[in-house]
Design an enzyme around this catalytic site. Sequence first.
Site, mmCIF file in Angstrom:
data_model
loop_
_atom_site.group_PDB
_atom_site.id
_atom_site.type_symbol
_atom_site.label_atom_id
_atom_site.label_comp_id
_atom_site.label_asym_id
_atom_site.label_seq_id
_atom_site.Cartn_x
_atom_site.Cartn_y
_atom_site.Cartn_z
ATOM 1 N N ASP A 8 0.872 -1.163 0.000
ATOM 2 C CA ASP A 8 0.000 0.000 0.000
ATOM 3 C C ASP A 8 0.918 1.224 0.000
ATOM 4 O O ASP A 8 2.090 1.129 0.375
ATOM 5 C CB ASP A 8 -0.897 -0.023 1.243
ATOM 6 N N ASP A 10 0.171 5.152 1.006
ATOM 7 C CA ASP A 10 0.094 6.078 2.138
ATOM 8 C C ASP A 10 0.014 5.308 3.460
ATOM 9 O O ASP A 10 -0.887 4.509 3.672
ATOM 10 C CB ASP A 10 -1.110 7.008 1.989
ATOM 11 N N ASN A 19 -4.517 13.650 5.685
ATOM 12 C CA ASN A 19 -5.132 14.272 4.513
ATOM 13 C C ASN A 19 -4.658 13.521 3.276
ATOM 14 O O ASN A 19 -3.721 12.741 3.337
ATOM 15 C CB ASN A 19 -4.695 15.739 4.384
#
Length: 162
Positions: A8, A10, A19
């Site tokens: 993955d 982030d 964010n």
Amino acid sequence: MNKVIFLDRDGVINREIGNYIYNLKDFVINDGLEQALNVWSRDGYSFVIVTNQGGISKGLYHKNDVQDINAFLQIWFESRSLNLLNIFYCPHHNAIEHCICRKPDSLMLEKIIARYAVSLEHSFMIGDSDRDIQAANKVGLRAFKINANSNLNEIILKNDKS
């Protein structure tokens, strides 16, 4: 058949900041990532990145922003002699439209498995959310859930001592 680690983005590769991360100035590689990838690379693994980028669908950023980060990552992997096979991303968000590539669905992983002749027995996924693990489970891939922004090298060292 190829040994592949599905990563993955982030929270696993780069710092999760709460964010959407779509600008290179906010993109910070997590501590220990390079060392962990080097260990796995020596063990014969190649790498793929699979990431949801629903901010595109929400109109918060554009595909070009994601492609800029992808280009940075390709150079980063290449400069370290790490075999990055590809980067797959889903631009959709389930609040806007439904798709089968967005994790926890598994189309991105299925495409990678078919395109790169991935050995499910010798490959695995590393993610920081339940949806990463669910996507991996749908295709029969082992999966490891880590805390966002973990130092992967410390996790490897800890597991080697166990």
